[in-house]
Scaffold this motif. Structure first.
Motif, PDB file in Angstrom:
ATOM      1  N   TRP A 168       0.889  -1.168   0.000  1.00  0.00           N
ATOM      2  CA  TRP A 168       0.000   0.000   0.000  1.00  0.00           C
ATOM      3  C   TRP A 168       0.923   1.214   0.000  1.00  0.00           C
ATOM      4  CZ3 TRP A 168      -4.839   1.401  -0.848  1.00  0.00           C
ATOM      5  CH2 TRP A 168      -5.281   2.664  -0.403  1.00  0.00           C
ATOM      6  N   MET A 169       1.173   1.743  -1.196  1.00  0.00           N
ATOM      7  CA  MET A 169       2.195   2.789  -1.348  1.00  0.00           C
ATOM      8  C   MET A 169       1.508   4.103  -1.698  1.00  0.00           C
ATOM      9  SD  MET A 169       4.987   1.193  -0.666  1.00  0.00           S
ATOM     10  CE  MET A 169       5.991  -0.271  -0.899  1.00  0.00           C
ATOM     11  N   LYS A 170       0.819   4.672  -0.750  1.00  0.00           N
ATOM     12  CA  LYS A 170       0.078   5.905  -0.991  1.00  0.00           C
ATOM     13  C   LYS A 170       0.718   7.097  -0.273  1.00  0.00           C
ATOM     14  CE  LYS A 170      -2.644   3.785  -3.665  1.00  0.00           C
ATOM     15  NZ  LYS A 170      -4.058   3.520  -3.758  1.00  0.00           N
ATOM     16  N   GLY A 171       1.959   6.906   0.167  1.00  0.00           N
ATOM     17  CA  GLY A 171       2.720   8.023   0.734  1.00  0.00           C
ATOM     18  C   GLY A 171       3.605   8.617  -0.349  1.00  0.00           C
ATOM     19  N   PRO A 172       4.428   9.625  -0.002  1.00  0.00           N
ATOM     20  CA  PRO A 172       5.344  10.216  -0.973  1.00  0.00           C
ATOM     21  C   PRO A 172       6.300   9.153  -1.534  1.00  0.00           C
ATOM     22  CG  PRO A 172       5.321  11.459   1.106  1.00  0.00           C
ATOM     23  CD  PRO A 172       4.538  10.213   1.341  1.00  0.00           C
ATOM     24  N   LEU A 216      -5.568   0.258   6.693  1.00  0.00           N
ATOM     25  CA  LEU A 216      -4.859   1.363   6.023  1.00  0.00           C
ATOM     26  C   LEU A 216      -5.506   1.683   4.686  1.00  0.00           C
ATOM     27  CD1 LEU A 216      -1.125   0.355   6.734  1.00  0.00           C
ATOM     28  CD2 LEU A 216      -2.462   2.145   7.888  1.00  0.00           C
ATOM     29  N   ALA A 217      -5.835   0.624   3.933  1.00  0.00           N
ATOM     30  CA  ALA A 217      -6.417   0.837   2.611  1.00  0.00           C
ATOM     31  C   ALA A 217      -7.841   1.376   2.727  1.00  0.00           C
ATOM     32  CB  ALA A 217      -6.387  -0.465   1.815  1.00  0.00           C
ATOM     33  N   ALA A 218      -8.603   0.813   3.651  1.00  0.00           N
ATOM     34  CA  ALA A 218     -10.017   1.207   3.773  1.00  0.00           C
ATOM     35  C   ALA A 218     -10.153   2.652   4.247  1.00  0.00           C
ATOM     36  CB  ALA A 218     -10.755   0.259   4.715  1.00  0.00           C
ATOM     37  N   ARG A 219      -9.176   3.143   5.004  1.00  0.00           N
ATOM     38  CA  ARG A 219      -9.269   4.541   5.424  1.00  0.00           C
ATOM     39  C   ARG A 219      -8.356   5.432   4.576  1.00  0.00           C
ATOM     40  NH1 ARG A 219      -5.158   6.530   8.318  1.00  0.00           N
ATOM     41  NH2 ARG A 219      -3.749   5.216   9.516  1.00  0.00           N
ATOM     42  N   ASN A 220      -7.823   4.844   3.515  1.00  0.00           N
ATOM     43  CA  ASN A 220      -7.025   5.579   2.536  1.00  0.00           C
ATOM     44  C   ASN A 220      -5.854   6.325   3.196  1.00  0.00           C
ATOM     45  OD1 ASN A 220      -6.324   6.287  -0.007  1.00  0.00           O
ATOM     46  ND2 ASN A 220      -7.877   7.901  -0.249  1.00  0.00           N
ATOM     47  N   ALA A 221      -5.087   5.610   3.997  1.00  0.00           N
ATOM     48  CA  ALA A 221      -3.970   6.201   4.743  1.00  0.00           C
ATOM     49  C   ALA A 221      -2.878   6.675   3.785  1.00  0.00           C
ATOM     50  CB  ALA A 221      -3.393   5.166   5.708  1.00  0.00           C
TER      51      ALA A 221
END
Ligand code: BES
Ligand code: MN
Ligand code: ZN
Length: 509
Positions: free
Chosen positions: A249-253, A301-306
């Motif tokens: 889950w790579m939704k950070g910078p 993490l994915a469900a709350r779009n972290a």
């Protein structure tokens, strides 16, 4: 997924039927709305409290049936103790206490007046109540052919009323994602081992693709190619082939290295050739509790779009004795190149984790790697069911996880690492042996893992006592607790989200 209550948030409303819930602090101090209820019922709260000796002790409850003067079939008063001392975790436990004290039956809808004597509850506290109500309502009856009451208590409609209900609803969007992660972890641990083998567990990891998680499943041929022989050695006595699942889950910078979560996923642990005694062996269906916590956290993490870069790596094997099984005396070469003399085939979790740690660190260079495992009976002797054993050389991350634990109720207690303990796993025949003798079994297991953590910022959580088999409490009533999901989610939220990196490398120990 099991049936769970539907929870909504509304501005202050009184119910039209069902149970009305009000909170009372110590010495029966009531908030404004509760005071109005007391007045409308001609002083029923105060009178009933007098008659029943209810004083507002924290988590204490008092149920009044058929209260006159309000439109409710029941009035439930729940004690807060000293409201100034309530932590976030306490608010979820209070939500659990509410569910535990409700009458069952057709009029099972609930309205909670969200206030303390000091005023309306904040959005965060209201959402924690909802989380506690959800977690408490969870039961595992997938395999019961006769279902419990109809309508199931879990089918309740719940309104949390008062305060800034829009803000509370927003907070709940986030917190309910965490709750879903906890419940996913519980479901996996509760499932019987014939149903949930390594392949089926890997399918559960693959299902996270629906939430936008990138999932890779490694099969035995690939694991051979990657030289994960310590992990494969554990699986070789089972008819069911091993799997490793990697969830990204790579939704950070883009430039920020991920937080890595590594989980022990022994779907059933017979002990192998060093077979366990029969009594209680059925509990070893829960020996994938570490992997369940990792999946649950990735789900949250994915469900709350972290906004974080996180990777979850779980090793799924079954530890069985058969003609092909690993023996005591065998020497295996781990992926790291270090050799391991097998003394006891029941010390299998560390063999799985060893190769996962090497692979995770080589592949991702994570800024912090946390492994979770139902690793040793010894940690249960040391800490019982109320704290996980935490091992790390880094004081900063230890303090951060300890704080995250206190905030969420997933408690961790730091345990020692040192050269003396490390010496106990030196082997005459190989680089190390997989057990360290009778004493400090949880520590020597951690020392073993440390030899595979290289120079990473690494934490090991031994969740053998907390992942399953804990006594029932306000929010957890089944075999599985879901321990670890709230802890890790909070650790990430507080210290690693939005590009933050508040866990700098400390000086090497
Ligand atoms: N999965 C067990 C540990 C465990 C025991 C978890 C009880 C939960 C409840 C682990 O694989 C194991 O068998 N550990 C051995 C290690 C020993 C052989 C050095 C143990 O704790 O006895
Ligand atoms: Mn074992
Ligand atoms: Zn095990």
């Amino acid at each position: 997924m099991p049936q769970l209550p539907v929870i909504t948030f509304a501005p202050e409303t009184l119910p039209a039927g069902g149970t009305l819930v009000v909170f009372a602090a110590e010495d029966l101090a009531l908030g404004d709305a509760a005071m109005r209820v007391d007045a409308a019922t001609d002083g029923l709260v105060k009178a009933a409290a007098e008659a029943q000796g209810f004083k507002g002790k924290r988590f204490g409850t008092m149920l009044i049936a058929m209260p006159r003067g309000i439109e409710a079939t029941g009035l439930l008063v729940v004690g807060l103790g000293d409201p100034a001392k309530l932590t976030e975790a306490d608010w979820s436990k209070l939500g659990g206490s509410v569910i535990g004290a409700l009458p069952s039956g057709p009029n099972s809808d609930v309205t909670v007046l969200a206030e303390t004597p000091a005023g309306a509850l904040g959005a965060a506290e209201a959402a924690e109540i909802a989380l506690g109500m959800t977690l408490r309502s969870y039961s595992f009856d997938t395999y019961k052919s006769k279902k419990a009451e109809d309508p199931a208590p879990a089918a309740r409609k719940i309104i949390i009323s008062g305060g800034d209900s829009d803000a509370a609803g927003k907070a709940w969007e986030r917190v309910s994602a965490i709750g879903a992660g906890v419940i996913l972890a519980r479901e996996l641990v509760n499932e019987p081992p014939n149903v949930l083998g390594p392949v089926e567990f890997a399918d559960k990891a693959e299902a996270l693709r629906d939430l936008g998680v990138t999932v890779t499943i490694l099969e035995p041929a690939e694991l051979e190619r990657l030289e994960m022989r310590a992990l494969l050695g554990v699986a070789q006595g089972s008819e069911r082939p091993a799997r490793v699942a990697i969830m990204e889950w790579m939704k950070g910078p883009a430039e920020v290295k991920p937080v890595a979560l590594v989980g022990k996923g022994v779907v059933f642990d017979t002990g192998g050739i060093s077979i366990k005694p029969a009594g209680g062996m059925e509990d070893m269906k829960g020996d994938m509790g570490g992997a369940a916590a990792v999946i649950g956290t990735m789900h949250a993490l994915a469900a709350r779009n972290a906004r974080v870069n996180a990777v979850g790596v779980i090793g799924l094997v079954e530890n069985m004795p058969d003609g092909k099984a690993q023996r005591p005396g065998d020497i295996v070469k781990s992926k790291s190149g270090q050799t391991i003399e097998i003394i006891n085939t029941d010390a299998e979790g560390r063999l799985v984790l060893a190769d996962l740690l090497t692979h995770t660190i080589e592949t991702y260079e994570p800024k912090v790697v946390i492994d979770l495992a139902t690793l040793t009976g010894a940690v249960i002797v040391a800490l019982g069911h109320f704290n996980a054993g935490m091992y790390t050389d880094d004081d900063t991350v230890a303090a951060q996880l300890s704080d995250a634990g206190k905030a969420t109720g997933d408690l961790v207690w730091r345990m020692p690492l040192s050269k003396d303990y490390d010496g106990l796993i030196d082997s005459k025949f190989a680089d190390m042996k997989n057990t360290g003798g009778r004493w400090a079994g949880s520590v020597t297991a951690a020392q073993f893992l440390k030899r595979f953590a290289k120079d990473s910022l690494w934490v090991h959580l031994d969740i053998a006592g907390t992942g399953f088999g804990a006594p029932a409490n306000e929010i957890s009533r089944t075999f599985a607790s879901g321990f670890g999901v709230r802890l890790l989610d909070r650790f990430i939220a507080d210290f690693h989200e939005d590009g933050a990196d508040k866990t700098p490398r400390g000086p090497a120990a």
